[in-house]
Write an enzyme that holds these catalytic residues in place. Structure first.
Site, PDB file in Angstrom:
ATOM      1  N   HIS A 130       0.869  -1.186   0.000  1.00 19.97           N
ATOM      2  CA  HIS A 130       0.000   0.000   0.000  1.00 19.97           C
ATOM      3  C   HIS A 130       0.907   1.238   0.000  1.00 19.97           C
ATOM      4  CE1 HIS A 130      -2.831   2.919   1.824  1.00 19.97           C
ATOM      5  NE2 HIS A 130      -3.803   2.088   1.506  1.00 19.97           N
ATOM      6  N   ASP A 207       3.133  -4.354   8.208  1.00 17.21           N
ATOM      7  CA  ASP A 207       1.894  -3.598   8.056  1.00 17.21           C
ATOM      8  C   ASP A 207       0.744  -4.601   8.186  1.00 17.21           C
ATOM      9  OD1 ASP A 207      -0.408  -2.471   7.078  1.00 17.21           O
ATOM     10  OD2 ASP A 207       0.493  -1.634   5.264  1.00 17.21           O
ATOM     11  N   GLN A 210      -4.454  -5.207   7.020  1.00 16.78           N
ATOM     12  CA  GLN A 210      -5.434  -6.148   6.462  1.00 16.78           C
ATOM     13  C   GLN A 210      -5.403  -7.497   7.174  1.00 16.78           C
ATOM     14  OE1 GLN A 210      -7.769  -5.445   4.385  1.00 16.78           O
ATOM     15  NE2 GLN A 210      -7.048  -3.404   3.883  1.00 16.78           N
ATOM     16  N   LYS A 233     -10.304  -1.011  10.617  1.00 19.46           N
ATOM     17  CA  LYS A 233     -10.396  -2.283   9.871  1.00 19.46           C
ATOM     18  C   LYS A 233     -10.575  -3.447  10.840  1.00 19.46           C
ATOM     19  CE  LYS A 233      -7.440  -0.365   6.299  1.00 19.46           C
ATOM     20  NZ  LYS A 233      -8.128  -0.102   5.055  1.00 19.46           N
ATOM     21  N   CYS A 371      -4.743   2.090  -3.734  1.00 18.19           N
ATOM     22  CA  CYS A 371      -3.537   2.689  -3.130  1.00 18.19           C
ATOM     23  C   CYS A 371      -2.328   1.781  -3.308  1.00 18.19           C
ATOM     24  CB  CYS A 371      -3.741   3.010  -1.652  1.00 18.19           C
ATOM     25  SG  CYS A 371      -5.022   4.209  -1.357  1.00 18.19           S
TER      26      CYS A 371
HETATM   27  N1  PMP Z   1      -1.736  -0.645   4.599  1.00 15.25           N
HETATM   28  C1  PMP Z   1      -2.679  -1.453   4.114  1.00 15.25           C
HETATM   29  C2  PMP Z   1      -2.300  -2.850   3.677  1.00 15.25           C
HETATM   30  C3  PMP Z   1      -3.995  -0.996   4.001  1.00 15.25           C
HETATM   31  O1  PMP Z   1      -4.932  -1.795   3.505  1.00 15.25           O
HETATM   32  C4  PMP Z   1      -4.307   0.315   4.418  1.00 15.25           C
HETATM   33  C5  PMP Z   1      -5.716   0.864   4.268  1.00 15.25           C
HETATM   34  N2  PMP Z   1      -6.315   0.618   3.048  1.00 15.25           N
HETATM   35  C6  PMP Z   1      -3.287   1.109   4.934  1.00 15.25           C
HETATM   36  C7  PMP Z   1      -2.016   0.598   5.013  1.00 15.25           C
HETATM   37  C8  PMP Z   1      -3.543   2.505   5.404  1.00 15.25           C
HETATM   38  O2  PMP Z   1      -4.416   2.457   6.498  1.00 15.25           O
HETATM   39  P1  PMP Z   1      -5.052   3.798   7.087  1.00 15.25           P
HETATM   40  O3  PMP Z   1      -5.606   4.541   5.919  1.00 15.25           O
HETATM   41  O4  PMP Z   1      -6.114   3.290   8.019  1.00 15.25           O
HETATM   42  O5  PMP Z   1      -3.959   4.519   7.770  1.00 15.25           O
END
Ligand code: PMP
Length: 413
Positions: A130, A207, A210, A233, A371
């Site tokens: 991401h 990270d 997910q 999440k 993203c």
């Molecule tokens: N890393 C991953 C794998 C994600 O799926 C996400 C959210 N889509 C993020 C980072 C960023 O998370 P947040 O927008 O809640 O900070």
């Protein structure tokens, strides 16, 4: 009859009843919510916990000299204990509140990174990260004359382990990888990769945005140095997240933001800082968010997690089976182990057209690059349609998705 040792239950109808938002019509059809990778829905217990905080004991935490502030502080710090237990942290002081995964990674990049990354150092990330796990490292690398190196994927969408091993060297100071890919649902072999990176002395960050709602997370078993995730999440509110770190590393890192709460003493001759975890929690925190996240974890803990996992695995297997019978559907990413997210393209149509045609039938999916633009560039596609599941989805939702796609196809011809 012998009583079960595990008194926890998982009953999908009861679970669905716990999520009020699911029981509504959208665009004239009952809602099918398949966008939990973007954010999970909230059970009534989380909504109630937030309401009770505001209607019963809203106060600032830590500094209060009255009963409401004591209660707010108790519930706030109790959530920290819940997170610590949830990820098997050796100490509660290693759990820091942030605004979410993004802020947790930025904190590590700017606090640990500024002091530990130098000219010529290498930061390994995977090609499926991401943007939140790419851009903060690029900015740091730019500031320090270091390099961000992507680990390539194999054709199924798994991280190429051979390529990873050949990239390892003493120059690698950090490995930053996702536990589960938000775009493809691939579950990465993080424990194994961490062990290999550590053999070269690298620091490791996972990270877990997910992963936390789908897999049991044990930071001690993983052996990572940092583990980050977002509350929203994990059935909790937006605007709150977690940075977990090894105690010695966190102790050695300079503050990220400064001001109230994070200090021990302040004078115009100088300031001394508070200990962990408060050194990294400047200002009034997102109290309502922390309260809600604790309630989200409590909700999940009350369910039979093994049964939840079996249910989610069944949903994924059923989706894959149905997709094979769907003419014109091309699966994007076929990792050995997939959790939560299923990405695809249909009849060569633009993903946003599919998303719109599904939305008209009350089916919520995510479309686009998720993203993860470098991943989409690698795959040479503009984006995907992503259906993502959580414990409250059922096979009917998947049937509605494929019926919806069949209908969408009529408009694509
Ligand atoms: N890393 C991953 C794998 C994600 O799926 C996400 C959210 N889509 C993020 C980072 C960023 O998370 P947040 O927008 O809640 O900070």
């Amino acid at each position: 009859m012998t009583a079960s040792l595990n008194s926890k239950m998982f009953n999908i109808d009861k679970v669905r009843a716990d999520f009020p938002i699911l029981h509504q019509e959208v665009n004239g059809s009952p809602l099918v919510y398949l966008d939990s990778a973007a954010t999970t829905q909230k059970p009534q217990a989380v909504i109630d916990a937030i309401t009770q905080y505001y209607s019963g004991y809203n106060s600032n935490v830590h500094r209060g000299a009255h009963s409401l502030a004591d209660k707010a502080t108790y519930v706030f710090e109790n959530s920290r204990k819940q997170v610590a237990a949830f990820i098997n942290s050796p100490s509660v002081n290693q759990v820091l509140w942030t605004r979410g995964t993004t802020e947790s990674i930025n904190l590590v990049a700017q606090s640990w990174g500024q002091t530990n990354i130098g000219e010529g150092d290498e930061i390994l990330v995977s090609a499926l990260e991401h943007h939140a796990n790419i851009v903060p490292w690029q900015i740091l690398a730019e500031q320090k004359g270091a390099k961000v190196i992507p680990i390539p994927l194999d054709s199924a969408g798994d991280i190429d382990q051979g390529a990873f091993e050949s990239l390892l060297s003493e120059r690698v100071k950090l490995l930053a990888i996702s536990h589960v890919s938000n775009a493809l649902g691939s579950v990465n072999p993080v424990a194994d990769m961490i062990a290999k990176a550590k053999a070269y002395g690298a620091v490791t960050l996972v990270d877990g945005a997910q992963a936390v709602a789908h897999l049991p997370v044990d930071v001690q078993q993983l052996g990572c140095d940092f583990y980050v995730f977002s509350g929203h999440k994990l059935f909790g509110p937006t605007g709150v997240g977690v940075l977990w770190g090894q105690e010695a590393l966190l102790e050695s890192m300079p503050p990220y933001q400064s001001g109230g709460e994070m200090i021990d003493t302040v004078s115009f001759d100088g300031t001394t800082f508070n200990g962990l975890p408060f050194k990294f929690e400047a200002g009034t925190p997102h109290i309502e968010g922390v309260v809600g996240l604790g309630a989200g974890i409590e909700y999940l803990n009350a369910l039979d997690r093994d049964a939840v996992k079996r249910h989610e695995d069944d949903l994924m297997a059923y989706t894959i089976e149905q997709s094979e019978a769907c003419d014109g559907l091309v699966r994007i990413g076929q990792a050995k182990h997939q959790a939560g997210a299923f990405s695809f393209l249909l009849n060569g149509a633009h993903p946003s057209d599919i998303g719109m045609l599904l939305d008209q039938q009350g089916i919520a999916v995510r479309t686009g690059h998720h993203c993860a633009q470098p991943l989409m560039n690698t795959l040479a596609i503009p984006g995907t349609v992503r259906a993502s599941f959580s414990l409250y989805n059922n096979r009917d939702d998947i049937d509605r998705l494929f019926a919806g796609l069949a209908k969408a196809k009529q408009f694509l011809l």
